[in-house]
Design an enzyme around this catalytic site. Structure first.
Site, PDB file in Angstrom:
ATOM      1  N   ASP A 219       0.952  -1.189   0.247  1.00 26.67           N
ATOM      2  CA  ASP A 219       0.087   0.052   0.001  1.00 26.67           C
ATOM      3  C   ASP A 219       0.930   1.151   0.108  1.00 26.67           C
ATOM      4  O   ASP A 219       2.120   1.334   0.685  1.00 26.67           O
ATOM      5  CB  ASP A 219      -0.978   0.050   0.906  1.00 26.67           C
ATOM      6  CG  ASP A 219      -2.049  -1.142   1.224  1.00 26.67           C
ATOM      7  OD1 ASP A 219      -2.328  -1.472  -0.088  1.00 26.67           O
ATOM      8  OD2 ASP A 219      -2.560  -1.380   2.264  1.00 26.67           O
ATOM      9  N   ARG A 220       0.383   2.405  -0.577  1.00 28.52           N
ATOM     10  CA  ARG A 220       1.315   3.537  -0.609  1.00 28.52           C
ATOM     11  C   ARG A 220       1.485   4.036   0.731  1.00 28.52           C
ATOM     12  O   ARG A 220       2.480   4.388   1.048  1.00 28.52           O
ATOM     13  CB  ARG A 220       0.555   4.604  -1.425  1.00 28.52           C
ATOM     14  CG  ARG A 220       1.164   5.798  -1.459  1.00 28.52           C
ATOM     15  CD  ARG A 220       0.216   7.141  -2.424  1.00 28.52           C
ATOM     16  NE  ARG A 220      -0.950   7.273  -1.664  1.00 28.52           N
ATOM     17  CZ  ARG A 220      -0.949   8.307  -0.566  1.00 28.52           C
ATOM     18  NH1 ARG A 220       0.218   9.026  -0.503  1.00 28.52           N
ATOM     19  NH2 ARG A 220      -2.004   8.511  -0.189  1.00 28.52           N
TER      20      ARG A 220
END
Length: 327
Positions: free
Chosen positions: A146-147
């Site tokens: 995930d970012r």
């Protein structure tokens, strides 16, 4: 058996470490021209944008020559073009290379940096940065973080070997360990294995747990906690599966949501663009696997320290200003 026609190589080079978009025209359709199909397919961009790309010669065929707007629709034809890059606020933290050889690159990704181009994050991604910085235009990601999550990401150097490394994740032959900082609850019995069914619907920000056969399994252990009301505490998380937001959902379900999580247990108001002060306190700490190409035994570990553990008061006050101060 019908042989699959190989995809022709891209006639366009990368730009800023980003591949050109490749579009294959459908085998069937009522479009009379290439333009008519692209206007419909790229409806979100608008007909004016597509026409502008044709006028500028930015849409090319397999021979690298511009395709005319009135070129007839040919089923199975390939065209390429570079998308207009979005205005991106640079993520002011480096991607650190933990390991590099002729087959793989293992990088320690900072918070806020997407792994691969997607949506509004294109050139400001770990993949695009590493392609530029390491001069490895064929580098690809074997998986994604995930970012908002920091930590170890595995990239492959040779496109023909990517499948072998992706299989490690698909067949659960890679051991992943995460670290999180979250509130301490003395009533929560740990360690434990959390099992549930998680679904993530396209276009919906959050994943949710639903009744049914479990598809998400996480081992949660308490490592240590601070002697103060409400924690914080440091947790070791070992996911046996890879559902979207799995660890974040499971920690929230246990009543100890990960600090800095903007989605769980509740969706919070978006932070201003460029606000990097309070990163999600989740870190992909280690990766262990047998290399499917060389047979070597690998064990990689992130050297980052989660900011809320290093200095909770400073993190809570928004004092985080980069990896030198922890993560």
């Amino acid at each position: 058996m019908r042989r699959k026609t190989p995809t022709p190589p891209s006639p366009l080079p990368q730009r800023h470490g980003v591949d050109p978009v490749r579009v294959r025209l459908p085998a069937e359709g009522t479009w009379s021209t290439v333009r008519a199909h692209l206007v419909e397919r790229l409806s979100g961009a608008g007909a004016g944008v597509v026409d502008g790309m044709f006028d500028a010669g930015r849409i090319v065929g397999a021979d690298g020559r511009p395709v005319a707007a009135d070129a007839p629709f040919v089923p199975g034809m390939y065209v390429w073009f570079h998308r207009d890059l979005p205005d991106e606020v640079p993520v002011p933290f480096p991607v650190q290379v933990v390991h590099r050889d002729e087959h793989i690159v293992v990088a320690d990704k900072p918070h806020f940096l997407a792994t691969t181009p997607r949506g509004g994050h294109v050139a400001e991604t770990a993949l695009a940065r590493l392609r530029r910085e390491l001069d490895l235009p064929e580098l690809t990601a074997a998986h994604r973080l995930d970012r908002l999550t920091a930590g170890l990401v595995l990239f492959t150097v040779r496109p023909e070997e990517r499948g072998a490394y992706q299989t490690l994740f698909r067949d659960r032959r890679i051991r992943k360990e995460y670290e999180a900082v979250a509130p301490y609850d003395p009533a929560l019995a740990l360690p434990r294995t959390v099992r549930s069914r998680i679904v993530k619907e396209r276009g919906v920000l959050t994943a949710r747990e639903v009744p049914g056969e479990p598809n998400a399994v996480s081992r949660v252990e308490l490592v240590e906690h601070r002697e103060r009301p409400g924690g914080p505490a440091r947790y070791r998380l070992a996911p046996a599966t890879g559902q979207t937001h799995q660890l974040r959902v499971h920690m929230s379900t246990l009543g100890v949501p990960i600090l800095g999580d903007p989605l769980y247990p509740e969706v919070t108001a978006p932070v201003p663009v460029g606000d990097f002060r309070r990163p999600l306190q989740l870190l992909a700490r280690s990766l262990e696997f047998t290399d499917p190409v060389t047979g070597a035994e690998h064990r990689f570990r992130s050297g980052r320290v989660l900011a809320a553990w290093a200095s909770y008061d400073r993190w809570a006050a928004g004092g985080y200003d980069g990896p030198s101060d922890g993560q």
